[in-house]
Design an enzyme around this catalytic site. Structure first.
Site, PDB file in Angstrom:
ATOM      1  CE1 TYR A 145      16.122  42.954  -2.699  1.00 46.79           C
ATOM      2  CE2 TYR A 145      18.099  44.193  -2.668  1.00 46.79           C
ATOM      3  CZ  TYR A 145      16.597  43.947  -2.097  1.00 46.79           C
ATOM      4  OH  TYR A 145      16.353  44.246  -0.705  1.00 46.79           O
TER       5      TYR A 145
HETATM    6  P1  NAD Z   1      12.175  38.403   4.525  1.00 49.08           P
HETATM    7  O1  NAD Z   1      12.533  37.509   3.383  1.00 49.08           O
HETATM    8  O2  NAD Z   1      12.509  37.978   5.782  1.00 49.08           O
HETATM    9  O3  NAD Z   1      10.583  38.894   4.332  1.00 49.08           O
HETATM   10  C1  NAD Z   1       9.907  39.229   3.175  1.00 49.08           C
HETATM   11  C2  NAD Z   1       8.784  38.577   3.348  1.00 49.08           C
HETATM   12  O4  NAD Z   1       7.825  38.795   2.233  1.00 49.08           O
HETATM   13  C3  NAD Z   1       8.900  36.994   3.275  1.00 49.08           C
HETATM   14  O5  NAD Z   1       8.249  36.404   4.369  1.00 49.08           O
HETATM   15  C4  NAD Z   1       7.924  36.615   2.056  1.00 49.08           C
HETATM   16  O6  NAD Z   1       7.180  35.272   2.400  1.00 49.08           O
HETATM   17  C5  NAD Z   1       6.905  37.674   1.954  1.00 49.08           C
HETATM   18  N1  NAD Z   1       6.713  37.957   0.662  1.00 49.08           N
HETATM   19  C6  NAD Z   1       7.369  37.974  -0.634  1.00 49.08           C
HETATM   20  N2  NAD Z   1       6.715  38.197  -1.828  1.00 49.08           N
HETATM   21  C7  NAD Z   1       5.333  38.436  -1.359  1.00 49.08           C
HETATM   22  C8  NAD Z   1       3.912  38.460  -1.959  1.00 49.08           C
HETATM   23  N3  NAD Z   1       4.036  38.636  -3.266  1.00 49.08           N
HETATM   24  N4  NAD Z   1       2.904  38.287  -1.453  1.00 49.08           N
HETATM   25  C9  NAD Z   1       2.942  37.910   0.072  1.00 49.08           C
HETATM   26  N5  NAD Z   1       4.062  38.002   0.805  1.00 49.08           N
HETATM   27  C10 NAD Z   1       5.213  38.170   0.092  1.00 49.08           C
HETATM   28  O7  NAD Z   1      13.083  39.884   4.264  1.00 49.08           O
HETATM   29  P2  NAD Z   1      13.544  40.998   5.267  1.00 49.08           P
HETATM   30  O8  NAD Z   1      14.969  40.909   5.431  1.00 49.08           O
HETATM   31  O9  NAD Z   1      12.566  40.752   6.514  1.00 49.08           O
HETATM   32  O10 NAD Z   1      13.059  42.265   4.421  1.00 49.08           O
HETATM   33  C11 NAD Z   1      12.018  42.945   4.323  1.00 49.08           C
HETATM   34  C12 NAD Z   1      12.194  44.101   3.456  1.00 49.08           C
HETATM   35  O11 NAD Z   1      13.233  44.887   3.859  1.00 49.08           O
HETATM   36  C13 NAD Z   1      12.201  43.773   1.771  1.00 49.08           C
HETATM   37  O12 NAD Z   1      11.475  44.622   1.075  1.00 49.08           O
HETATM   38  C14 NAD Z   1      13.551  43.999   1.707  1.00 49.08           C
HETATM   39  O13 NAD Z   1      13.827  44.342   0.311  1.00 49.08           O
HETATM   40  C15 NAD Z   1      14.006  45.130   2.446  1.00 49.08           C
HETATM   41  N6  NAD Z   1      15.344  45.496   2.903  1.00 49.08           N
HETATM   42  C16 NAD Z   1      15.968  44.395   3.693  1.00 49.08           C
HETATM   43  C17 NAD Z   1      17.438  44.729   4.199  1.00 49.08           C
HETATM   44  C18 NAD Z   1      17.927  43.659   4.960  1.00 49.08           C
HETATM   45  O14 NAD Z   1      18.934  43.903   5.353  1.00 49.08           O
HETATM   46  N7  NAD Z   1      17.430  42.628   5.365  1.00 49.08           N
HETATM   47  C19 NAD Z   1      18.056  45.450   3.760  1.00 49.08           C
HETATM   48  C20 NAD Z   1      17.463  46.561   2.773  1.00 49.08           C
HETATM   49  C21 NAD Z   1      16.016  46.445   2.264  1.00 49.08           C
END
Ligand code: NAD
Length: 308
Positions: A145
């Site tokens: 990841y």
């Molecule tokens: P999440 O899984 O709740 O949201 C991600 C969304 O992206 C999902 O609803 C999914 O359906 C959508 N998605 C994925 N691939 C797609 C595509 N090809 N086309 C359209 N939609 C697509 O995740 P989150 O926790 O809200 O994370 C959001 C961002 O923040 C991500 O990029 C993640 O890597 C980053 N991030 C999150 C955290 C955390 O602690 N939650 C920490 C570091 C980075």
């Protein structure tokens, strides 16, 4: 002002979309409602946004889209999240949703006039780096990841250098708060304590994380979009570095109940410790984490208690 929010039905994307709508933006959200967790939770995340007259939802996979909306700002949050699931066959989904999807967006917007492309990166790019983690130090992810998040960050910087796409990457450190993904620790721990169920801790619980409250993450996106900064990477960490054992203690205090803790083996891809050096975001974006862990946990527990 028009903003595109990819991953708009997810934990962070939906919260950002709500904030942008409150701030007067017209918001176009893209989400493919991936099956990583339940569609019902994602529908609930965007239940108020979809009623808003300035919000439009495109239920699409970024990789199937031939063109993207004309906007002033792109907030790119869509990704396949989760460190532990990124090994083995599922790596294909990670490369697709995290690397290829980012490249498609950058490729499209390189010839459009946008004010900012804010990419949601992750502290996972660091791996087991020296603490506090600093943007100018060596990055060496320890999970597939993390490799995909770093690759997408590099794409952002390539498209800035070669095509002038005004991209900024924000490295989030473990985000928590209302709507947190169901696979994440705090969500599982709080629900287990509330329901008198056992908590499973990987390893001995001495691993530490710099926990960041969701509102601070959203604020960083708003500030990054509005700043003159381009082609830069910023740590966005809450300054709440505590061990998993101490986190459970804090949850017990906020919930007012004791936890039942079970231990299982450490997970491949998990780093031992994280802690952000946030001076760069403070100096260049004027960003400061505002929510301490106890206040953040209280708000989160209250939100869970009020759930239907
Ligand atoms: P999440 O899984 O709740 O949201 C991600 C969304 O992206 C999902 O609803 C999914 O359906 C959508 N998605 C994925 N691939 C797609 C595509 N090809 N086309 C359209 N939609 C697509 O995740 P989150 O926790 O809200 O994370 C959001 C961002 O923040 C991500 O990029 C993640 O890597 C980053 N991030 C999150 C955290 C955390 O602690 N939650 C920490 C570091 C980075």
């Amino acid at each position: 002002m028009r903003a595109l929010v990819t991953g708009c039905a997810g934990f962070i994307g939906s919260t950002l979309a709500d904030r942008l709508l409150r701030d007067g933006y017209t918001v176009i959200g893209i989400d493919r409602f991936s099956d990583y967790y339940s569609r019902g939770l994602k529908e609930r995340n965007i239940s108020s946004a979809v009623k808003h007259p300035r919000f439009a939802l495109l239920e699409e996979d970024i990789l199937d889209m031939k063109s993207f909306p004309s906007v002033d700002y792109v907030f790119h949050l869509a990704a396949q999240a989760g460190v532990r699931a990124s090994w083995g066959e599922s790596f294909e989904v990670y490369t697709r949703d995290n690397i290829l999807a980012t490249q498609r967006l950058l490729e499209f917007y390189k010839s459009r006039k946008i004010r900012k492309f804010v990419y949601s990166s992750s502290s996972s790019v660091y791996g087991d780096a020296e603490l506090p983690m600093r943007e100018d130090r060596m990055v060496q992810p320890v999970s597939p990841y993390g490799v995909t998040k770093l690759a997408a960050e590099h794409l952002c910087s390539l498209y800035w250098k070669n095509y002038g796409v005004p991209a900024v990457s924000l490295r989030y450190f473990t985000v928590y708060g209302p709507r947190q993904r169901p696979d994440m620790g705090i969500n599982k721990f709080v629900r287990a304590v509330l329901n008198n169920e056992a908590i499973t801790v990987y390893g001995d619980g001495t691993q530490t994380r710099d926990f960041t409250y969701i509102d601070d993450i959203v604020e960083a996106n708003i500030l990054a979009a509005g700043s003159d900064v381009r082609g830069e990477v910023f740590n966005i960490g809450g300054g709440n570095r505590i061990s998993v054992n101490d986190l459970i203690g804090a949850i017990e205090e906020v919930v007012g109940k004791s936890a039942v803790v079970e231990h299982s083996a450490e997970q491949k891809g998990d780093v031992k410790d994280t802690r952000a050096d946030t001076r760069k975001a403070e100096e260049l974006l004027g960003w400061h984490a505002r929510t301490g862990i106890t206040a953040g946990l209280k708000r989160y527990v209250d939100w869970i208690r009020e759930e239907p």
